[in-house]
Design an enzyme around this catalytic site. Structure first.
Site, PDB file in Angstrom:
ATOM      1  N   ASN A 185     105.768 -92.696   9.161  1.00  0.00           N
ATOM      2  CA  ASN A 185     106.917 -93.568   8.872  1.00  0.00           C
ATOM      3  C   ASN A 185     106.886 -94.914   9.609  1.00  0.00           C
ATOM      4  OD1 ASN A 185     107.368 -92.170  11.244  1.00  0.00           O
ATOM      5  ND2 ASN A 185     109.568 -91.953  10.916  1.00  0.00           N
ATOM      6  N   GLU A 197     107.477 -86.017  20.231  1.00  0.00           N
ATOM      7  CA  GLU A 197     108.552 -86.780  19.581  1.00  0.00           C
ATOM      8  C   GLU A 197     108.723 -86.174  18.200  1.00  0.00           C
ATOM      9  OE1 GLU A 197     110.409 -88.984  20.843  1.00  0.00           O
ATOM     10  OE2 GLU A 197     109.345 -89.784  22.576  1.00  0.00           O
ATOM     11  N   CYS A 236     113.183 -90.536  12.074  1.00  0.00           N
ATOM     12  CA  CYS A 236     113.442 -89.303  12.827  1.00  0.00           C
ATOM     13  C   CYS A 236     114.839 -89.259  13.444  1.00  0.00           C
ATOM     14  CB  CYS A 236     112.397 -89.156  13.916  1.00  0.00           C
ATOM     15  SG  CYS A 236     112.263 -90.653  14.912  1.00  0.00           S
ATOM     16  N   GLU A 274     109.256 -92.077  25.235  1.00  0.00           N
ATOM     17  CA  GLU A 274     108.477 -93.271  24.932  1.00  0.00           C
ATOM     18  C   GLU A 274     109.351 -94.467  25.284  1.00  0.00           C
ATOM     19  OE1 GLU A 274     106.939 -92.470  20.864  1.00  0.00           O
ATOM     20  OE2 GLU A 274     105.102 -91.989  21.960  1.00  0.00           O
TER      21      GLU A 274
HETATM   22  N1  LIG Z   1     110.882 -88.343  17.410  1.00  0.00           N
HETATM   23  C1  LIG Z   1     110.159 -89.343  16.965  1.00  0.00           C
HETATM   24  O1  LIG Z   1     109.902 -90.323  17.661  1.00  0.00           O
HETATM   25  C2  LIG Z   1     109.643 -89.326  15.542  1.00  0.00           C
HETATM   26  C3  LIG Z   1     109.217 -90.514  14.960  1.00  0.00           C
HETATM   27  C4  LIG Z   1     108.744 -90.487  13.657  1.00  0.00           C
HETATM   28  C5  LIG Z   1     108.700 -89.284  12.944  1.00  0.00           C
HETATM   29  N2  LIG Z   1     109.119 -88.151  13.534  1.00  0.00           N
HETATM   30  C6  LIG Z   1     109.103 -86.877  12.773  1.00  0.00           C
HETATM   31  O2  LIG Z   1     107.896 -86.770  12.038  1.00  0.00           O
HETATM   32  C7  LIG Z   1     108.100 -85.980  10.862  1.00  0.00           C
HETATM   33  C8  LIG Z   1     107.491 -86.694   9.669  1.00  0.00           C
HETATM   34  O3  LIG Z   1     106.158 -87.013   9.912  1.00  0.00           O
HETATM   35  P1  LIG Z   1     104.934 -86.198   9.310  1.00  0.00           P
HETATM   36  O4  LIG Z   1     105.303 -85.634   7.981  1.00  0.00           O
HETATM   37  O5  LIG Z   1     103.733 -87.084   9.400  1.00  0.00           O
HETATM   38  O6  LIG Z   1     104.794 -85.006  10.365  1.00  0.00           O
HETATM   39  P2  LIG Z   1     103.649 -83.903  10.474  1.00  0.00           P
HETATM   40  O7  LIG Z   1     104.054 -83.007  11.586  1.00  0.00           O
HETATM   41  O8  LIG Z   1     103.341 -83.324   9.159  1.00  0.00           O
HETATM   42  O9  LIG Z   1     102.333 -84.728  10.889  1.00  0.00           O
HETATM   43  C9  LIG Z   1     102.299 -85.566  12.022  1.00  0.00           C
HETATM   44  C10 LIG Z   1     100.859 -85.763  12.453  1.00  0.00           C
HETATM   45  O10 LIG Z   1     100.309 -84.524  12.898  1.00  0.00           O
HETATM   46  C11 LIG Z   1      99.047 -84.304  12.281  1.00  0.00           C
HETATM   47  N3  LIG Z   1      98.854 -82.841  12.229  1.00  0.00           N
HETATM   48  C12 LIG Z   1      99.282 -81.985  11.269  1.00  0.00           C
HETATM   49  N4  LIG Z   1      98.944 -80.707  11.601  1.00  0.00           N
HETATM   50  C13 LIG Z   1      98.281 -80.772  12.784  1.00  0.00           C
HETATM   51  C14 LIG Z   1      97.677 -79.793  13.640  1.00  0.00           C
HETATM   52  N5  LIG Z   1      97.688 -78.498  13.342  1.00  0.00           N
HETATM   53  N6  LIG Z   1      97.086 -80.221  14.785  1.00  0.00           N
HETATM   54  C15 LIG Z   1      97.071 -81.533  15.113  1.00  0.00           C
HETATM   55  N7  LIG Z   1      97.612 -82.506  14.336  1.00  0.00           N
HETATM   56  C16 LIG Z   1      98.224 -82.135  13.184  1.00  0.00           C
HETATM   57  C17 LIG Z   1      99.193 -84.993  10.950  1.00  0.00           C
HETATM   58  O11 LIG Z   1      97.940 -85.254  10.372  1.00  0.00           O
HETATM   59  C18 LIG Z   1      99.930 -86.263  11.355  1.00  0.00           C
HETATM   60  O12 LIG Z   1      99.054 -87.216  11.911  1.00  0.00           O
HETATM   61  C19 LIG Z   1     109.599 -85.822  10.744  1.00  0.00           C
HETATM   62  O13 LIG Z   1     109.970 -84.540  11.169  1.00  0.00           O
HETATM   63  C20 LIG Z   1     110.140 -86.867  11.704  1.00  0.00           C
HETATM   64  O14 LIG Z   1     111.415 -86.592  12.194  1.00  0.00           O
HETATM   65  C21 LIG Z   1     109.579 -88.139  14.818  1.00  0.00           C
END
Ligand SMILES: NC(=O)c1ccc[n+]([C@@H]2O[C@H](COP(=O)([O-])OP(=O)(O)OC[C@H]3O[C@@H](n4cnc5c(N)ncnc54)[C@H](O)[C@@H]3O)[C@@H](O)[C@H]2O)c1
Length: 494
Positions: free
Chosen positions: A157, A254, A288, A468
């Protein structure tokens, strides 16, 4: 650059100061332009060998970088900030093309990115330990040292901004970093890697590996990785923690949220409406910390609802590269279907669609295969509805009436998440009293979703831990060495 014209021809991995094709692979991925549904890049996901090469390259750069003084590192980070500022529009354009957010918003993301680099450049020279006097002239001192090779794993995002929020403090503390963006948004992070090189970091200090879960796992499991900082969903966060625990690696998580925004009847309604829109519709609602559970005190429910619906209907949806667009497409088709599915389920459970919630088909024929929807407001919501309990990660606001402060606090905290929360009121005592009770890492009073880099950002409960931004993040990218100095003779007990 216009929508529908961009494709990536260069390699998307970055190692040793240049773009490279990965040495091995674990499958291929396609990245899209959400505005048109076009494929803009096809790339190989990095395998174990490529991950190892990236780690070795980062280790070599770390040896040089850790020896530099804070002031020397600061100068290079400031230069990176300057280049980002200079290339703001170009980076924002790439971000918009690959993510779908409006160019208007992407520009702010890039501004926050160079500000973050300037902030940590400012702190780099001030990192120091302390001196402690001990009996007999002996003394001790502490040194704040970097951790080594850190891994950053990002969500889709805020691709560029997430990479900066992780790498700026990591590099300021003297670490090297390997960053893996989401496979949906592989493009802009490589620009950041090129900028660091141009600014003067040693080759290999910031490397990029592309890929999904398998590549991420290779990174977390690598024995020479000292720390993992992750931004993404709760289920993946659990896996990252599990994998990292095998090597006792510290993690920053995060994660997601379902944050409450509480609007009291004594608020400034115009500001509360603006706040609710900021809390729900930035980046197509794919944020998020969004305040998606909007609790409104019953006395002003009708007035607030009428106004927020009116303003939401005015949001200009369309080609995200046009300056007057305020909402672009969602990230991909399956996510769009998922978001619409939450709305359908909400309707079945008794929620009422007050506006939007269906597909949006732009008039421009080149956008017909993009992933657009109209921002949605759900009324008649109850706390136990799926749309109120689960993170939707799309432009869907749920309005929930409440009567008293005690009641709304109980309901606001009744969630496993704890990322953010907001309150609108003109009563200053109430504002602080409410915030003191809210179980959330980031609380807003009379505003929402502003992210100054000087303030720490991160969650409570299942929204994660670690922070962060802000001064405190230095502690998450460094470790303390204690040195004990004897000035007299050894007094042995033997
Ligand atoms: N708190 C924050 O600062 C923040 C900021 C942005 C997004 N988010 C959260 O992120 C989510 C949306 O993002 P998304 O769909 O990309 O999340 P996701 O968890 O599907 O993926 C995030 C990252 O993790 C990697 N990944 C997936 N499985 C993995 C594994 N088993 N081992 C290591 N890496 C792995 C993905 O390739 C990607 O780069 C939402 O839940 C949102 O709330 C949180």
């Amino acid at each position: 650059m216009s929508t529908g014209s961009f494709t990536v021809s260069q390699p998307l991995n970055y190692r040793g100061g240049k773009r490279v094709q990965p040495a091995d692979g674990s499958g291929t991925e396609e990245a899209y332009e959400p505005a048109t549904g076009r494929v803009i890049a096809t790339f190989q996901c990095s395998g174990e060998k490529e991950v190892d090469l990236a780690v070795q390259s980062a280790k070599a750069a770390f040896k040089i970088w850790r020896k530099k003084s804070g002031m020397e590192r600061s100068r290079i980070l400031l230069e990176a900030a300057r280049i980002i500022r200079e290339r703001r529009d170009e980076i924002a354009t790439v971000e918009t093309i690959n993510n779908g957010k409006s160019i208007f918003e992407a520009g702010f993301d890039i501004d926050i990115s160079w500000q973050c680099l300037e902030y940590y450049a400012g702190l780099a020279g001030s990192m120091a330990g302390e001196h402690v006097q001990l009996p007999g002239g002996s003394f001790g001192y502490t040194i704040r040292e970097p951790l080594g090779v850190c891994v950053g794993i990002g969500a889709w995002n805020y691709p560029f901004q997430i990479a900066v929020w992780k790498s700026a403090p990591a590099l300021a503390c003297g670490n090297a970093m390997i960053f893996k963006p989401s496979p949906f948004t592989p493009v802009s992070v490589v620009l950041l890697a090129e900028i660091y090189t141009e600014a003067g970091v040693p080759p290999g200090l910031f490397n990029v590996v592309q890929g999904g879960a398998a590549t991420g796992q290779f990174l977390c499991q690598h024995r020479d990785v000292a720390k993992v900082s992750f931004t993404g969903s709760v289920p993946t966060g659990k896996k990252i923690m599990e994998l990292s625990s095998q090597g006792i690696k510290p993690v920053t998580l995060e994660l997601g949220g379902k944050s409450p925004l509480i609007i009291f009847s004594d608020c400034d309604i115009e500001n509360a409406v603006k706040g609710a829109m900021m809390a729900n519709f930035l980046t197509q609602g794919e944020v998020c910390c969004n305040g998606t559970r909007v609790f409104v005190q019953r006395e002003i429910l009708d007035k607030f609802t009428e106004e927020v619906v009116k303003q939401t209907q005015k949001i200009k949806i369309g080609d995200p590269l046009l300056e007057n667009t305020r909402m672009g497409p969602l990230i991909n088709r399956s996510h769009l279907q998922r978001v619409l599915g939450f709305i359908e389920q909400g309707k079945k459970q008794g929620a009422k669609v007050l506006c939007g919630g269906d597909l949006y088909i732009p008039e421009d024929p080149k956008l017909k295969d993009g992933y657009y929807m109209k921002p949605c407001i759900l009324g008649n919501c109850k706390d136990d509805m799926t749309c109120v309990k689960e993170e939707i990660f799309g432009p869907v606001m749920s309005i929930l009436p409440f009567d008293t402060e005690t009641e709304v606090l109980e309901r606001a905290n009744d969630t496993t998440f704890g990322l953010a929360a907001g309150v609108f009121t003109k009563d200053i005592q109430r504002a602080h009293r409410v915030v003191a009770e809210l179980q959330a890492g980031v609380c807003y009073i009379n505003n929402y979703n502003v992210s100054p880099v000087e303030l720490p950002f991160g969650g409570y409960k299942m929204s994660g831990f670690g922070r962060e931004n802000g001064r405190v993040t230095i502690e998450y990218y460094s470790q303390l060495k204690t040195v004990c100095v004897e000035m007299g003779d050894v007094e042995s007990v033997f």
